[in-house]
Design a protein around this motif. Structure first.
Motif, short mmCIF file in Angstrom:
data_model
loop_
_atom_site.label_atom_id
_atom_site.label_comp_id
_atom_site.label_asym_id
_atom_site.label_seq_id
_atom_site.Cartn_x
_atom_site.Cartn_y
_atom_site.Cartn_z
N SER A 200 29.37 -13.49 21.26
CA SER A 200 30.39 -14.00 22.19
C SER A 200 31.45 -14.79 21.44
O SER A 200 32.65 -14.66 21.72
CB SER A 200 29.74 -14.88 23.26
N THR A 203 33.68 -12.38 19.68
CA THR A 203 34.55 -11.69 20.64
C THR A 203 35.77 -12.53 20.98
O THR A 203 36.91 -12.05 20.98
CB THR A 203 33.78 -11.34 21.91
N HIS A 204 35.57 -13.81 21.28
CA HIS A 204 36.69 -14.68 21.64
C HIS A 204 37.61 -14.89 20.45
O HIS A 204 38.84 -14.91 20.60
CB HIS A 204 36.17 -16.02 22.13
N LYS A 208 41.41 -13.53 21.39
CA LYS A 208 42.05 -14.63 22.12
C LYS A 208 43.55 -14.42 22.33
O LYS A 208 44.15 -15.06 23.19
CB LYS A 208 41.79 -15.95 21.41
N THR A 276 33.51 -5.02 19.46
CA THR A 276 32.85 -4.82 20.75
C THR A 276 32.31 -3.41 20.93
O THR A 276 31.27 -3.23 21.59
CB THR A 276 33.81 -5.14 21.90
N PHE A 322 30.51 -11.67 29.36
CA PHE A 322 31.75 -12.16 28.78
C PHE A 322 32.29 -11.18 27.74
O PHE A 322 33.50 -10.91 27.68
CB PHE A 322 31.49 -13.53 28.15
N ILE A 323 31.40 -10.60 26.93
CA ILE A 323 31.83 -9.69 25.87
C ILE A 323 32.33 -8.38 26.45
O ILE A 323 33.41 -7.89 26.10
CB ILE A 323 30.67 -9.44 24.89
N TYR A 326 35.75 -8.84 28.37
CA TYR A 326 36.74 -9.75 27.80
C TYR A 326 38.17 -9.27 28.07
O TYR A 326 39.04 -10.06 28.45
CB TYR A 326 36.52 -9.90 26.29
N SER A 330 40.93 -11.13 30.35
CA SER A 330 42.25 -11.51 29.84
C SER A 330 43.35 -11.02 30.78
O SER A 330 44.30 -11.75 31.07
CB SER A 330 42.46 -10.94 28.44
#
Length: 581
Positions: A200, A203-204, A208, A276, A322-323, A326, A330
C-alpha cells in the motif's frame, strides 16, 4: 485527507437528501446486504476448498462429486445476488444523481450564479460549469456508491476473514538466521498484514500524482469540447469571415493541451501499473507460497493448506482495497474537488474586490420607477459616468442615448436588479417586466417557445402565436409553429429574430419594458414600424429604450443622455400633441 473527507461528506448529504431520501437509503441498505452475500460466498468457498481437496487427496470420488454440485449451487446464489445488487446500484445511482443535479441547477441557475461567476465578473470564475453539472454529478454519485459499498463490505468481510485466518494459523514458523533460532507464532496471520502494508505504501508513493493529472485532464477535455460547441453556435459568422484557419489554430492548441496532459497521465498510470499489475497477478498465488512451509512441516493437510491459502488470500485481497482502487479513488477525489468547487462558488459568488456593491434596490409602492444618486461601476472598480436622477410613470417612454461604452446596457441591468456594482437608490414598481436584448433570443425548443419565452408555450393558444407572427410581418413562419426544436427557427436572420422578440412583447404585454438595441438589425422603415406597433399595443407600459438611432415612432416622452455631462431632456409626445390639437 480531512479536507477531502469534508468535501465528500458535504456532497453526500446533498445527494441523499430530498423527497426520495428514505427510498435511497433503503436501497443502499439492501444493496449493502446483497454485498454481504458475497462475503458469505467467499467464506463458504474457503471451506469448500478444504473439503474438495481433502476428497481428492483421499481419492474419494463420491465426496468430490458432491462438492462439485455444492460449488455450482454456491455460484448460483453468488451470481443472483451480484446481478440483483448491480441492478439496484444503477437505480440508486440515478436517484441520487437526480437529487445532486437538481441542487446544482438550483444554485447555478435559480440564483443566477451562471451570470455572476463569469470571467471578469468575479475573482473566482468557474470553468466548464456545464460539464460539472452534467458529468461530474453522475461521476460523483457513481464513485460514492462504489467506494463506500466496497469499503463497508470490505471492512465487514475483513473481520470474518481475519477471525478465520487467526484460527487456522495456530502453528509457528521456526528458522535459523545468522546462528539465531527465530520462532514466529501464527506467522501466516502477521505476514498478510505486513505484505499489504508495504505494498500500500509503494502504491501511494508511485501514484500520488494521479489526482492532479486527472483533474487537469477533465478541465482540458471540457475546454476542447466547449470550443467545438462554440464553432457550431457561431457557424454563420465564422463561415462568412472565412475564419476556418483561426478556428483550427485554436482547436489545435486546445487539443495539444489535452494530448500533453494525457501523455503525462499515461506515464503516471504506467509507473503505478509497473507495481500494481504484478501485484494483482500474484496476490492469489502468494498465499499458497506462504503456506507451503506449514504443509511441508506437517502442520496441515493439502486441503488444510488450500483452506489456509484461501483465508490468507481473502485477507490480503480485502486489505488491498486501497491498492486495487487507487486510480478510481484518485478520479473520485478529482471529481469531488471540481463539484464541491462549483457548489461552494455558486452558493455565494465572490464579488470583485475593487467594485462597490452599494446599490439599494427596493419596491416602489406607488408604481413609479425612481433613480436617485445612481453611479454604476465596472467589475474592475472603475466608475462609469453618472446617471441623472429621474422618475418614470406608467405610459412614459424614455430613450437612453450616448456613445458606446457609457453604460447604457449596464444601466438597464441595474434597473432590472441584475447589476450589483455601484451606488445609489433604485425604487422599482411591481408588475410584469420584460427585457428584450439586441440579439433577439431564439429558444432551442423552437419557434413557439421563442415567442412565449421564458413562459411555457403550452399556456398560449396557437392562434395567438400565429396572430403575433402576422403582426410583425412573419406570416410565412406560421407553419413552423408545429415544428419542435431548433429546425423551426433555422435560417432566421438577426432582423427576423428581432421581429420575433417584438412578437413576444405583444404576447406578454408587460408593465415595464426594457429594450436594449432591440431593433438595431432592422432597416429604418421596419424599425419605426415595429416601434409604432409597440406604442399602439402597450400605451400604458413604461418603456426604456436604449438605441443609437432616435426611436421617434415609440413616442419618446423623455431622453436621458449618458456621458461626461449627462442630462434629461423632456420630449413632447407627438401623438399626444396631435390629439390635443
Amino acid at each position: 485527507m480531512r479536507v477531502i473527507l469534508a468535501r465528500i461528506w458535504r456532497l453526500s448529504l446533498v445527494a441523499v437528501s430530498g423527497r426520495a431520501g428514505w427510498r435511497g437509503l433503503l436501497l443502499y441498505v439492501v444493496i449493502l446486504g446483497l454485498s454481504f452475500v458475497g462475503v458469505w460466498f467467499s467464506l463458504q468457498l474457503i471451506a469448500w476448498n478444504k473439503a474438495f481437496y481433502d476428497a481428492l487427496e483421499n481419492m474419494d470420488g463420491a465426496e468430490a462429486a458432491r462438492q462439485i454440485a455444492i460449488f455450482f449451487g454456491l455460484i448460483a446464489v453468488s451470481a443472483g445476488s451480484y446481478l440483483a445488487g448491480q441492478w439496484l446500484r444503477l437505480d440508486l445511482q440515478m436517484l441520487w444523481r437526480r437529487q445532486l443535479t437538481e441542487r446544482a441547477l438550483d444554485l447555478w441557475v435559480d440564483r443566477r450564479a451562471y451570470w455572476h461567476l463569469r470571467a471578469g465578473y468575479t475573482p473566482y470564475p468557474v470553468d466548464n460549469p456545464d460539464q460539472r453539472v452534467a458529468q461530474d454529478c453522475d461521476a460523483f454519485v457513481k464513485g460514492l456508491i462504489h467506494e463506500t459499498l466496497d469499503l463497508i463490505s470490505s471492512a465487514v468481510a475483513l473481520f470474518s476473514y481475519v477471525a478465520l485466518l487467526w484460527s487456522l494459523s495456530s502453528f509457528a514458523l521456526s528458522f535459523t538466521l545468522w546462528g539465531a533460532e527465530i520462532t514466529i507464532p501464527r506467522y501466516i496471520f502477521w505476514a498478510a498484514f505486513l505484505y499489504v502494508a508495504i505494498c500500500s505504501g509503494l502504491t501511494h508513493l508511485l501514484g500520488k500524482r494521479l489526482k492532479s493529472r486527472l483533474f487537469a485532464q477533465e478541465k482540458r477535455e471540457a475546454d476542447f469540447r466547449h470550443a467545438l460547441i462554440q464553432l457550431r453556435e457561431n457557424a454563420d459568422q465564422i463561415a462568412r469571415a472565412g475564419a476556418e484557419g483561426a478556428e483550427r489554430r485554436r482547436f489545435a492548441a486546445l487539443f495539444d493541451a489535452v494530448r500533453v496532459n494525457w501523455r503525462s497521465l499515461n506515464n503516471q498510470t504506467l509507473v503505478l501499473g509497473l507495481f500494481t499489475r504484478p501485484y494483482q497477478q500474484t496476490i492469489l498465488r502468494i498465499p499458497t507460497f506462504v503456506s507451503t512451509p506449514a504443509y511441508f512441516g506437517g502442520a496441515v493437510t493439502l486441503g488444510g493448506m488450500m483452506q489456509l491459502a484461501g483465508a490468507f488470500g481473502q485477507v490480503t485481497q480485502t486489505l488491498s482495497w486501497f491498492i486495487f482502487g487507487y486510480r478510481d479513488l484518485s478520479a473520485f477525489v478529482a471529481v469531488t474537488d471540481r463539484l464541491d468547487g462549483l457548489f461552494r462558488a455558486a452558493a455565494g459568488p465572490a464579488p470583485m474586490p475593487d467594485a462597490p456593491r452599494a446599490l439599494e434596490r427596493r419596491a416602489a409602492p406607488d408604481g413609479l420607477l425612481r433613480l436617485e444618486g445612481v453611479r454604476l461601476h465596472a467589475p474592475s472598480g472603475g466608475a462609469l459616468d453618472p446617471v441623472p436622477d429621474f422618475i418614470m410613470r406608467p405610459g412614459d417612454r424614455i430613450w437612453i442615448s450616448g456613445p458606446s461604452g457609457q453604460g447604457k446596457s449596464t444601466l438597464l441591468a441595474a434597473i432590472s436588479g441584475l447589476w450589483p456594482y455601484g451606488r445609489g437608490r433604485i425604487a422599482a414598481p411591481g408588475g410584469r417586466w420584460l427585457f428584450v436584448p439586441q440579439g433577439g433570443y431564439l429558444s432551442p425548443e423552437g419557434l413557439a417557445a421563442s415567442l412565449t419565452w421564458p413562459e411555457d408555450p403550452a399556456g398560449t393558444d396557437r392562434s395567438a402565436l400565429a396572430a403575433a407572427l402576422a403582426r410583425v410581418g412573419l406570416s410565412d413562419r406560421i407553419a413552423m409553429l408545429d415544428v419542435a426544436g431548433p429546425l423551426s427557427t433555422a435560417g432566421l436572420s438577426q432582423g427576423q429574430a428581432q421581429r420575433i422578440a417584438i412578437a413576444r412583447v405583444l404576447l406578454a404585454r408587460p408593465d415595464v419594458l426594457l429594450l436594449d438595441e432591440a431593433t438595431s438589425a432592422l432597416d429604418p422603415a421596419a424599425e419605426q414600424e415595429m416601434l409604432a406597433l409597440l406604442r399602439r399595443e402597450l400605451p400604458q407600459a413604461a418603456v426604456i429604450c436604449v438605441a443609437h438611432r432616435p426611436p421617434e415612432a415609440l413616442g419618446i416622452t423623455r431622453r436621458i443622455d449618458l456621458g461626461p455631462e449627462p442630462g434629461v431632456e423632456a420630449r413632447p409626445d407627438p401623438g399626444a400633441a396631435r390629439a390635443a390639437g
